[in-house]
Design an enzyme around this catalytic site. Structure first.
Site, short mmCIF file in Angstrom:
data_model
loop_
_atom_site.label_atom_id
_atom_site.label_comp_id
_atom_site.label_asym_id
_atom_site.label_seq_id
_atom_site.Cartn_x
_atom_site.Cartn_y
_atom_site.Cartn_z
N CYS A 87 0.73 -1.14 -0.22
CA CYS A 87 -0.24 0.06 0.06
C CYS A 87 0.90 1.26 -0.14
CB CYS A 87 -0.71 0.16 1.25
SG CYS A 87 -1.85 -1.27 1.53
N LYS B 30 6.74 -4.55 -3.52
CA LYS B 30 7.93 -4.03 -3.36
C LYS B 30 8.59 -3.73 -2.21
CE LYS B 30 11.83 -3.33 -5.71
NZ LYS B 30 12.53 -4.44 -5.95
N HIS C 171 17.45 -37.39 1.63
CA HIS C 171 16.61 -37.50 3.21
C HIS C 171 15.26 -37.20 2.99
CE1 HIS C 171 20.47 -38.28 4.73
NE2 HIS C 171 21.03 -36.93 4.26
N LYS D 163 12.82 -16.51 -7.34
CA LYS D 163 12.61 -15.79 -8.76
C LYS D 163 11.80 -16.60 -9.59
CE LYS D 163 13.90 -12.63 -7.77
NZ LYS D 163 14.41 -12.06 -6.67
N TRP E 10 -2.63 -2.96 -1.42
CA TRP E 10 -2.23 -4.38 -1.71
C TRP E 10 -3.34 -5.05 -0.37
CZ3 TRP E 10 0.12 -8.13 1.19
CH2 TRP E 10 0.94 -9.29 0.37
N ASN F 7 -2.15 2.30 5.48
CA ASN F 7 -1.11 1.30 5.05
C ASN F 7 -1.21 0.53 6.65
OD1 ASN F 7 -0.78 2.43 2.64
ND2 ASN F 7 1.35 2.94 3.16
N GLY F 8 -1.29 -0.79 6.55
CA GLY F 8 -1.02 -1.65 7.52
C GLY F 8 -1.94 -2.57 7.98
N GLU G 200 17.70 -18.74 -4.14
CA GLU G 200 17.27 -17.21 -4.86
C GLU G 200 16.71 -17.81 -6.21
OE1 GLU G 200 16.51 -14.38 -3.96
OE2 GLU G 200 16.97 -13.27 -5.92
N GLU H 1 8.04 -16.50 -8.09
CA GLU H 1 7.37 -15.37 -7.76
C GLU H 1 7.08 -14.87 -9.11
OE1 GLU H 1 9.89 -13.03 -5.36
OE2 GLU H 1 11.53 -12.65 -6.90
N ARG I 97 5.65 -0.36 -5.74
CA ARG I 97 5.59 -1.07 -4.66
C ARG I 97 4.85 -2.40 -4.65
NH1 ARG I 97 6.35 3.09 -0.16
NH2 ARG I 97 5.20 1.84 1.26
C1 F6R Z 1 12.08 -11.11 -4.08
C2 F6R Z 1 11.68 -10.01 -3.12
C3 F6R Z 1 11.43 -10.22 -2.05
C4 F6R Z 1 12.02 -9.06 -1.08
C5 F6R Z 1 11.55 -9.20 0.38
C6 F6R Z 1 12.33 -8.35 1.30
O1 F6R Z 1 12.34 -10.89 -5.34
O2 F6R Z 1 11.61 -8.81 -3.76
O3 F6R Z 1 11.61 -11.46 -1.52
O4 F6R Z 1 13.43 -9.45 -1.37
O5 F6R Z 1 10.30 -8.87 0.58
O6 F6R Z 1 12.30 -6.98 0.78
P1 F6R Z 1 13.57 -5.84 1.25
O7 F6R Z 1 14.82 -6.18 0.45
O8 F6R Z 1 12.99 -4.74 0.49
O9 F6R Z 1 13.71 -5.82 2.62
#
Ligand code: F6R
Length: 606
Positions: A2, A601, A501, A482, A74, A98-99, A478, A485, A27
Site C-alpha cells: 500500500c 516491493k 533425505h 525468482k 495491496w 497502510n498496515g 534465490e 514469484e 510497491r
Molecule cells: C523477491 C523480493 C522479496 C524481497 C523481500 C524483502 O524478489 O523482492 O522477497 O526481497 O520482500 O524486501 P526488502 O529487501 O525490501 O527488505
C-alpha cells in the site's frame, strides 16, 4: 505494498495525486482510490487494478478540490475490489491506511453497537468510524489521539475531514510516513520517492507520532498529543529518470544493469591506490565484535545466507542468519559482542524493521545494508552500508541482490583483514579478482538464447527444483524464489546433499531440475547428487563455470557455463542465468513481469 499520498494546496490536487500514485505503483498493489474535498463535500472515487483505470474514470478527470488523499492498496483484509479500495469515508471523514489493524473485529462490534454502518470488508473502516464517533465530543487532535490509542497493529494514515478545508492528518505506527513541504502547499506520502516530483524537503514521522498538515505549516504531535518539533531534511533534488529505455521491462533492464551495480559498489568501497577497502566511520572497535547476526526477508534473507558462507570462509567470526519474521518473536539470546546486520532493498520491510527495533532496545550494535538510504531501517540503524544500485522498480529483486551480496562480501573481506584472519597478499588477490567481476558478469549476461528455449520446459512442468551445495546453496534458493514469484511455477530450492533425505521422492520423469555445480570444493559432491536425480528421470539443467576440464557425467539435459573466477565470486555469476530463466518463463507465459501477483516491493505489513 500500500502507498499513501496527501496534498493540501491552493490549486486543484487530483492530477498531482494521480501522478504521485503512479510513483508508488512500483510497491505492488491491486486497487487505487482518491478522495478530495470540494464545496464542503468529500468526493471519493476508487477502482480495481491499475492507477490508469482510476485516472481514466471521468469522475476523477472532473474532480475538484484543493485538498485530497490517494492510495494504492495491496489487499490484506477483504478481496482486491473497488469496494475495499481506499479511501474509506463516512459523512465526515475520509481515511487512507497502510498496515493492519489487529483488533478490528472487536472495534467493529463496538462501533456497530453504536449504530455505525460498514460498507467494506476492510480493517481500515473501523478507523473512519472511530474518528467519526470521537468527533461527536472531541476536537480533531483529541479525536485522533483517542482513535490511535485504541488501535492495535500497524498503520500509516492520511485523513481528511468534511468540515476542515485546510487540514490533512497523518499518523504513523509501524508503517513509514513522510511529510513534504512546497510553496503554499504541503504533502503527505508513504515515501520520499512519491513526493520527489513536488519537493525535496522532507520530515519523517517516528513511530507513534501524528501531524496536522495545513497549506502554510505543519504541526507534529507525540502519541499523547503533545506538540513536538521535527527536523526538515533536504534530500538530493535530482529526480532520477526511470524509464525502461529499449527494454520491455524494468526487470530486464535491471538484470542488464548489474555490471554497473557492481562497478558502483566497488568504486565506493575499494581504495585502488592502497589496495584496501574503505569503510568510513565504522563505529565499533574490531575487538568489540566476535560474532555476526544477519537478518532479512525473501531475497534479502538469501543475501544473508550467502554472506554466512563468506564470513565463515574468510573470518573466524561466529555467524548466524535469521529470517526477520522468525527472529522478531523468538526468545533471542542477545550477545554484546555481536554485530547485527539488517539487509533490505527498500529499508522499509516491517519484519526486518521490527527485528532492528528489538536489537536496538536490547542495546545491540546495528548495521543496515540497504538500497534506499532515506528508509526507516537506514535511519534507525547505528551504521549504514548503502548498496548504491539505484532505484529498483521491478518488484522482483535482481540488481539489489547482487548489490547486497557485493557489500556483504566486501565487509567480510575487510573484517577478515582487520582481524588478521586473512593475509594481506591473499586479501589483495581477492580484491584484484573482485575488480574484474563486473566484466565477467557482463560477459555472462550474453547467455540469452539458450535460456529462452530452456524456459519452455520449465513452463510445461508441474514443478521444478534448484539444487546447490556450499556457496551455491543460497543461489539455488534465490533461483527458485525468482522462478516461483515471476512464473508462478512451483520451484523448490534445496541443498543438493539433502535430497536423499526425502525430497528425491518428488523427482518424476521429465521434471526440470537446476543443478548449480561450479568448479569449487563442492563440485564432485554436487555432481554425485546430480546423478541421483538424473537416475530418477529428472531433466537436469547443469549450471557451472567454464573450465578446461570436461564434465564427466552422462544424460545431462542442458548445460550453461558462466565465466570463471575464484570460488568466492562464482555465486555472482551463477545468479545471472537463474534470473534470466525466471524472466523468460514469465515472459512466455505473458505474466506481468514488473508487477508479479501478490508480491509487493515494500512489504510494510508483517
Ligand atoms: C523477491 C523480493 C522479496 C524481497 C523481500 C524483502 O524478489 O523482492 O522477497 O526481497 O520482500 O524486501 P526488502 O529487501 O525490501 O527488505
Amino acid at each position: 505494498m500500500c502507498g499513501i499520498i496527501g496534498i493540501n494546496s491552493n490549486k486543484s490536487v487530483s492530477a498531482s495525486i494521480i501522478n504521485s500514485l503512479k510513483k508508488l505503483e512500483y510497491r505492488g498493489y491491486d486497487s487505487a482510490g482518491i478522495a478530495t474535498l470540494s464545496s464542503g463535500q468529500i468526493n471519493e472515487v476508487k477502482s480495481e487494478g491499475r492507477v490508469d483505470n482510476l485516472e481514466k474514470n471521468s469522475l476523477v478527470q472532473n474532480m475538484e478540490g484543493t485538498i485530497g488523499i490517494g492510495h494504492v492498496r495491496w489487499a490484506t483484509h477483504g478481496s482486491p475490489n473497488s469496494l475495499n479500495a481506499h479511501p474509506h469515508s463516512s459523512q465526515n471523514v475520509s481515511v487512507v491506511h497502510n498496515g493492519i489493524i489487529e483488533n478490528s473485529t472487536l472495534l467493529k462490534k463496538f462501533l456497530v453497537g453504536k449504530g455505525h454502518k460498514f460498507k467494506s470488508q476492510t480493517d481500515t473502516e473501523v478507523i473512519v468510524h472511530l474518528i467519526t464517533e470521537h468527533l461527536k465530543t472531541d476536537d480533531i487532535v483529541n479525536s485522533i489521539k483517542k482513535t490511535l490509542k485504541s488501535l492495535h497493529g500497524s498503520f500509516a494514515l492520511g485523513i481528511i475531514f468534511k468540515d476542515q478545508p485546510d487540514l490533512i492528518v497523518g499518523a504513523r505506527r509501524g508503517s513509514p510516513l513522510a511529510v513534504g513541504y512546497g510553496p503554499n502547499e504541503n504533502y503527505l506520502g508513504s515515501d520520499s520517492y512519491a513526493l520527489k516530483s513536488m519537493t525535496n524537503k522532507i520530515t519523517y514521522l517516528n513511530d507513534g507520532e501524528f501531524c496536522v498538515i495545513k497549506k502554510d505549516h505543519v504541526e507534529f504531535f507525540s502519541d499523547d498529543g503533545v506538540k513536538i518539533n521535527k527536523k526538515v531534511l533536504e534530500l538530493s533534488s535530482q529526480e532520477e529518470e526511470y524509464d525502461k529505455g529499449d527494454y520491455k521491462h524494468f526487470m530486464a533492464k535491471e538484470i542488464e544493469e548489474q555490471p554497473l551495480t557492481l562497478k558502483n559498489g566497488i568504486k565506493e568501497y575499494i581504495d585502488n591506490s592502497n589496495n584496501d577497502i574503505n569503510i568510513y566511520n565504522f563505529p565499533w572497535k574490531i575487538s568489540e565484535i566476535s560474532s555476526i547476526t544477519l537478518i532479512g526477508c525473501g531475497t534479502a534473507y538469501h543475501s544473508c545466507l550467502m554472506a554466512k558462507y563468506w564470513f565463515e570462509e574468510l573470518t573466524s567470526l561466529d555467524v548466524n542468519v535469521d529470517i526477520a519474521s522468525e527472529f522478531r518473536y523468538r526468545k533471542n539470546r542477545f550477545k554484546r559482542d555481536s554485530l547485527y546486520i539488517f539487509v533490505s532493498q527498500s529499508g522499509e520491510t516491517a519484519d526486518t524493521y521490527a527485528a532492528l527495533d528489538i536489537c536496538k532496545k536490547n542495546g545491540m550494535k546495528t548495521c543496515a545494508v540497504v538500497n534506499v538510504i532515506e528508509s526507516s531501517i537506514a535511519r534507525d540503524s547505528e551504521f549504514v552500508l548503502p548498496i548504491h544500485c539505484g532505484t529498483e522498480i521491478g518488484v522482483a529483486s535482481t540488481k539489489a541482490f547482487l548489490g547486497q551480496i557485493l557489500i556483504l562480501y566486501i565487509l567480510s573481506l575487510k573484517l577478515a583483514l582487520l582481524r588478521k584472519d586473512l593475509k594481506k597478499d591473499v586479501f589483495t588477490q581477492k580484491l584484484n579478482d573482485l575488480k574484474k567481476l563486473p566484466k565477467l558478469v557482463d560477459q555472462t549476461l550474453s547467455i540469452d538464447n539458450k535460456i529462452q528455449t530452456i524456459s519452455n520446459t520449465f513452463n510445461e512442468a508441474k514443478g521444478s527444483m534448484f539444487l546447490g551445495r556450499g556457496f551455491s546453496y543460497p543461489i539455488a534458493l534465490e533461483g527458485a524464489l525468482k522462478l516461483k514469484e515471476l512464473s508462478y511455477i512451483h520451484a523448490e530450492g534445496y541443498p543438493a546433499g539433502e535430497m536423499k533425505h526425502g525430497p528425491l521422492a518428488l523427482i518424476e520423469e521429465g521434471m526440470p531440475v537446476v543443478v548449480l555445480a561450479p568448479r569449487d570444493n563442492y563440485y564432485k559432491k554436487t555432481i554425485s547428487n546430480m546423478q541421483e536425480v538424473i537416475a530418477r528421470g529428472a531433466k537436469v539443467l547443469l549450471v557451472t563455470n567454464k573450465s578446461k576440464d570436461e564434465i564427466v557425467s552422462e544424460n545431462i539435459w542442458e548445460t550453461l557455463e558462466v565465466e570463471t573466477t575464484n570460488a568466492d565470486l562464482l555465486p555472482f555469476l551463477l545468479t545471472i542465468p537463474l534470473q534470466k530463466l525466471a524472466y523468460y518463463s514469465a515472459l512466455k507465459k505473458g505474466f506481468d513481469i514488473d508487477k508479479p501477483r501478490n508480491l509487493a516491493k515494500s512489504v510494510t505489513v508483517e
